[in-house]
Write an enzyme that holds these catalytic residues in place. Sequence first.
Site, PDB file in Angstrom:
ATOM      1  N   ASP A  75     107.552 -28.051 -59.913  1.00  0.00           N
ATOM      2  CA  ASP A  75     106.684 -28.179 -61.087  1.00  0.00           C
ATOM      3  C   ASP A  75     107.525 -28.099 -62.354  1.00  0.00           C
ATOM      4  O   ASP A  75     108.630 -27.531 -62.357  1.00  0.00           O
ATOM      5  CB  ASP A  75     105.564 -27.133 -61.093  1.00  0.00           C
ATOM      6  CG  ASP A  75     106.078 -25.697 -61.145  1.00  0.00           C
ATOM      7  OD1 ASP A  75     107.084 -25.403 -60.488  1.00  0.00           O
ATOM      8  OD2 ASP A  75     105.455 -24.879 -61.861  1.00  0.00           O
ATOM      9  N   GLU A 141     105.814 -22.345 -60.503  1.00  0.00           N
ATOM     10  CA  GLU A 141     106.789 -21.394 -61.049  1.00  0.00           C
ATOM     11  C   GLU A 141     106.632 -21.314 -62.541  1.00  0.00           C
ATOM     12  O   GLU A 141     106.733 -20.257 -63.134  1.00  0.00           O
ATOM     13  CB  GLU A 141     108.215 -21.832 -60.696  1.00  0.00           C
ATOM     14  CG  GLU A 141     109.256 -20.706 -60.832  1.00  0.00           C
ATOM     15  CD  GLU A 141     109.833 -20.588 -62.234  1.00  0.00           C
ATOM     16  OE1 GLU A 141     110.447 -19.564 -62.525  1.00  0.00           O
ATOM     17  OE2 GLU A 141     109.666 -21.527 -63.044  1.00  0.00           O
TER      18      GLU A 141
HETATM   19 ZN   LIG Z   1     112.889 -23.183 -63.462  1.00  0.00          ZN
END
Ligand SMILES: [Zn+2]
Length: 386
Positions: A75, A141
Amino acid sequence: MTTTDPVANLAALIRCPSVTPAEGGALSLLDTLLSPLGFAVERVMATEAGTPDVENLYARLGTEGPHLMFAGHTDVVPVGDEAAWSHPPFSADIAGGEMYGRGAVDMKGGIACAVAAVLDHLGQHGGQPKGSISFLITGDEEGIAVNGTPKLLKWTAERGEKFDHCILAEPSNQDELGDTIKIGRRGSLNGHLIVTGTQGHVAYPQRADNPIRALVTLITALQADPLDKGSAQFAPSHLEFTSVDVGNKTVNLIPGEARARFNIRFNDHHTLDSLKKLIEQRAAKAAGGKIKFTFQWEPSNAGVFVTKPGPFTDLVAAAVAEVTGRKPALSTTGGTSDARFITHHCPVVEFGLVGQTMHAVDERVPVAHLRALTTIYRKIIDRYFA
Ligand SMILES: [Zn+2]
């Protein structure tokens, strides 16, 4: 596509618009790269009430130890002002020897290099590692990170997966490729200090008890002495006040309560619990029984951790030095990363690209860095399974 080519791998990954929490085709791409090589690829959907569902990926080749895991996230953060980019953020255009795109360094680039290095190693070793290699890749994340690495590690633990070492391919370097390996992080703790007084008319202070005065006393006391002197791997812990609030909209009122907010970045002299106790004791001493105060602690999953220097960090550092000519610093600086979750399962180091353009407009990576990082990973893998 040539899967041992990190540049082709990264171009394909950048063209997947995987802004958190969208999968954007990035995990599917890894699936199509790894499955044909015999990796058992699992797509793990993580859910939590009140948050978007997020897809993650776990792929393993081999059943024996030692087990080397590459971790990362596909991501990316939003592009920001798209018009400000000199090349479209999902184009993977190459100009002046650099590839442009959101995620180029944070951290599709690291994943692209790790995949290329693993495939190159397998090609030279009959398609099988002398042990196991896995990829633990999350799609959560950059967001609130509840449906990413923690859930994926819980899932692998429930299946009985055991890891021996992990390389997290985050952009660890400050200025030059090879200057920094991250071996740990400070912990982070957020707290509120609330002082209670007695509300009253500003013209009759004798009938009131202004909590602002007492709050200032406690803030001063908490900043007076260092929390520690630092340790072998860490700088001294640091407390910083980030806000002082009374919320008083009236000019003639002494408030009944005053609050301050603070953050502490702490080293391995402390745990979350011992640190809270230390702060509470220091405040109590300064209050001397004359100030009414309480602390509210925000929940934290960011404890301090360090992978102690040893054979594994030596192996990584030697590969870095051979390819770049630099002796990397073993650092514990910077913000948090998913390494704080992985450390509960196996020793983890972070080594990837240079972080300078991460999250910025015109995020980009020199093509030469992609090739060098792939060579570094390749040397690490070769020696790990030698
Ligand atoms: Zn990162």
